[in-house]
Scaffold this active site. Structure first.
Site, PDB file in Angstrom:
ATOM      1  N   LEU A  66       0.820  -1.211   0.000  1.00 50.80           N
ATOM      2  CA  LEU A  66       0.000   0.000   0.000  1.00 50.80           C
ATOM      3  C   LEU A  66       0.861   1.272   0.000  1.00 50.80           C
ATOM      4  O   LEU A  66       1.665   1.491   0.899  1.00 50.80           O
ATOM      5  CB  LEU A  66      -0.905   0.000   1.235  1.00 50.80           C
ATOM      6  CG  LEU A  66      -1.893   1.175   1.327  1.00 50.80           C
ATOM      7  CD1 LEU A  66      -2.908   1.116   0.218  1.00 50.80           C
ATOM      8  CD2 LEU A  66      -2.560   1.195   2.690  1.00 50.80           C
ATOM      9  N   ASP A  67       0.669   2.113  -1.017  1.00 47.40           N
ATOM     10  CA  ASP A  67       1.361   3.405  -1.116  1.00 47.40           C
ATOM     11  C   ASP A  67       2.880   3.263  -1.180  1.00 47.40           C
ATOM     12  O   ASP A  67       3.609   4.203  -0.871  1.00 47.40           O
ATOM     13  CB  ASP A  67       0.968   4.332   0.050  1.00 47.40           C
ATOM     14  CG  ASP A  67      -0.530   4.574   0.120  1.00 47.40           C
ATOM     15  OD1 ASP A  67      -1.174   4.526  -0.943  1.00 47.40           O
ATOM     16  OD2 ASP A  67      -1.044   4.804   1.214  1.00 47.40           O
TER      17      ASP A  67
END
Lengths: 297, 297, 297, 297
Positions: free
Chosen positions: C241-242
């Site tokens: 994530l990210d």
């Protein structure tokens, strides 16, 4: 929310909010007098900005945003009782009510990026204005205006018919009670007569970093000069072309790789954000014109 | 002008200038009370900034810069008579006199770019401070300090001798009446004991855009992550590493071409300008700490 | 011009243009071999950018844009004959034809500012892509999509039905031959299975300056930390994530006056311009992924 | 490291590095010919940038940085054998050797911020140049120059004695084999005769965002116009005042609060960083003059 719902919500939320703008000769006691007046009238100061052009004998400017219970019914009383203060200090002043959303007209020509940005930020609630009409010398924005229920006037324009065109425009503006005209890349020059009807109420976007490249074809001239940054300038319109009080400016970096078309493309992004900021500040009563300059609170 | 002459000139010019900083629970009437107090004491407000953390029940902050004839002799009288106002509104407040140039200490390690910038802006009159001493765990700044007649203390430091080092540093700081410590890339961690002596009086420059890359080797980690902008952050030092109230931040664009050494080189320019701005605002009494944040007026 | 006319014009203008992207172990002679190959095939190099990760034994990357008469009919021949060069230097490579306008899908949720920006730049000819479809878990963009003749799919989504939702989305993407997915503030997490179908072909916009404020509610956390700049980051989506390769980042200055809602409003402008730049560079085949970083030529 | 040590280290590290700068009419085969020539001479291309002014019949520019074993002894051989290529393509070209650190002279008047910045970046190893001398019409930099062992020449100058002054300056420049003159806020106008000795070898910093505010007192005029951004421009000196090819520009935001002195203070920071960048790019042979513009690779 639709824009009608946005308005209602905004007006309801801000029904007790106002701004007081003052210009007067600088002297001790102004802030004390104004803030005491507001307190005595039950107002609470939310935001305050001031500027002394020159503490030794220049002008003093102040913008105070305040809230006050039951403001709507107390407007006249407050404004009248302020005369005692304003007279003592020789003030020019204005009370502006946040819930009186300003009526605006957008003028546009063929290029629509500035119009699009204004409409987008307006739909989004970032530009709180009541768009009375869009006036264009090009038909291409008609569809868009109609889809948003904004009256659209197609008025072909050129140098030779300027007088008639402006006469018609002034009628429309009056009809819609317009308080602010936004020239969103409107490519016609306005006459002194037209400008005189809307002093400091016409905001233009010029596609250069003024005072560089005043006048026509600024991107072509920026390219020819080989500048490494290009810019845009938003200013109030006066009778001197591109010489009015500057509200906001912005720049972006360019390189030798960028041809005129690239400068125009990059420039479009600067123009629309600079114009939108200038309009927003005007709508929030943050801009005071002082001679040929602006104070942006 | 030499720096001694700069001081004299600055102090003479500002002998009648002061700043009043206030924090109190928000309520109507504060601006009125303070500005009326100043007017009644013959003071003219030069600059005023305020901030309501939350108009419904939060704190209110104000910074007023004013001038007042014969201020030097009237300090005690003014401060004492302000207690009536401050008590009524439950204020924390400070009167700060512009001519009381702040005594500072600069801590530095091997890298000298931040020290150089501070000294340059100081020589130039842009940072009005009285540099009481430079303390370093590296000898290389000694020559420079001496050439500017600034006392220089070389105190080797490392983890194992931290207690003795800080004891010696605290002695020196006391001896020079230091009011502000500037960590100009000083690469030692300060103990809670040390920090407790100078609450909100130690300004650090961290070489990343906090809260990204807290801790050691931020440029190496920025390189590994492949960021497209690098930054620096100036903040007050608290006991949580790199977690104190942020005063100022800056960034610059980088590209895949930039290796760790390039990031460091680019970063040096960000660090020195960010630190210099933060220090300047502190010296001008523009920074108020509110919990773990700053208000920068 | 309508967008259909824009395409035709663009394709016609660029029918002889292509880009050659290469990654290979660094060694002398690469530029010579590639440029000689192109010359021998009658191609003229228009633009060339290269990057040596490490001249001593790292990878070498090059992007050459060239024009070549009758390119459409000579594609197969050129690509086949390049194998001699590519084999010699152990190259990974791609020939990409400018007139093969990329088919994209835009995923969006409730907030539409990024979608609006993409559509605006697309209508304007600044983002040359063929938008195959818009997929949303919110109905509010339907009207807009339809007015532009873009297929719109409303697919309600939440954690519990993720598998079915993604299955349906993958069908639609296949149906439209999508080559690039743009997450224009699409607020659902994608599963590893979904991501595996589009490696380095999903571009996201995260509303913070990564790696600061990874995950949910970045503006709330930026406000709590008291940062003086906020940012946005566009990156390829991976299963962390990210954490995917960053393509572009941007920041704007904020102050203590800005509440969470102000940060969101300011942030929207950063998000949309950062995402639009990242998408443009991808569409122009300027972005090469190298491990967890990007090279942006 | 002292600067002498920095040089030795830099020269040793870069003894096999050179840059080839070429300008020629655009045509297919240039990159192939040049890169093949370098490969055949045992050179490895480290960095390459090119620019086509107009692919249909304009000029083509290329800068290739390469490394080559035993370069020092092979210079003449390589340069001579390149004539075959250069003749075929009608090239203007230059081989520039990285270890030939350029000899520079810095001209300065009363204001020293640009001089300080250049010296600081030079001491730091960021500006790799051999400062042959500092020439000033003001004595105040003498101490500083001497402390760094740089020859300092105090030559009072004014309009009436311009001819003698320049004669003396030219003697000094010749004596020190100066290849680049940096006008670090030198406030005297140079005559066409002087300029003709150093074509595209004199870099000036003008304290405005050109072409706005050409000539004297730009900050005063920027203040009078009420601009919202101020800038600085570094350019090569030609015989048209402030009209030479622009190398770099920078701007900073200002507000109505900033008086002329504030603009000057803010401007000093822009001036010094813009000038330092322009000088660095020149020293790295990144700047090619093309008519009245620059290509900055």
């Amino acid at each position: 929310m639709t824009n009608i719902e946005l308005y209602h919500h905004f007006r309801e939320q801000n029904k007790d909010r106002a701004r007081l703008l003052i210009k007067c000769p600088d002297q001790p006691g102004i802030v004390s007098a104004v803030s005491t007046f507001l307190m005595n009238n039950g107002a609470n100061i939310i935001e305050s900005s001031q500027y002394s052009a020159d503490p030794e004998g220049g002008n003093f400017f102040i913008r105070m945003e305040f809230s006050c219970l039951d403001l709507h019914n107390r407007r006249i009383e407050i404004e009248q009782s302020f005369h005692e203060v304003s007279t003592k200090f020789n003030m020019e002043f204005q009370f502006l009510y946040v819930s009186d959303v300003k009526k605006t007209a957008i003028f546009v020509s063929k290029e629509q990026h500035c119009l699009m940005e204004l409409l987008w930020e307006w739909q989004n609630g970032d530009l709180m204005m009541d768009i009375g009409c869009i006036i264009s010398n090009n038909e291409n924005a008609e569809q868009l205006a109609k889809s948003l229920n904004i009256p659209f006037y197609y008025i072909p324009a050129n140098k030779d018919i300027r007088a008639q065109v402006e006469e018609r425009q002034l009628e429309i503006l009056k009809e819609h009670d317009i308080e602010l005209i936004i020239l969103a890349r409107y490519m016609q020059i306005l006459t002194p007569n037209f400008v005189s009807h809307y002093p400091n109420q016409i905001i233009n976007i010029h596609h250069s970093f003024l005072p560089a490249f005043i006048g026509a074809r600024p991107y072509e001239r920026a390219y020819a000069r080989g500048v490494k940054l290009i810019g845009a300038t938003s200013h109030y319109v006066t009778n001197d072309l591109d010489e009015g009080p500057i509200i906001e400016q912005g720049v972006e970096r360019v390189s030798h790789h960028d041809k005129v078309d690239d400068l125009k493309r990059i420039g479009r992004n600067i123009e629309r954000s600079v114009l939108a900021r200038a309009v927003k500040w005007h709508l929030q009563d943050r801009v005071i014109v002082d001679g040929n300059k602006t104070i942006v609170f």
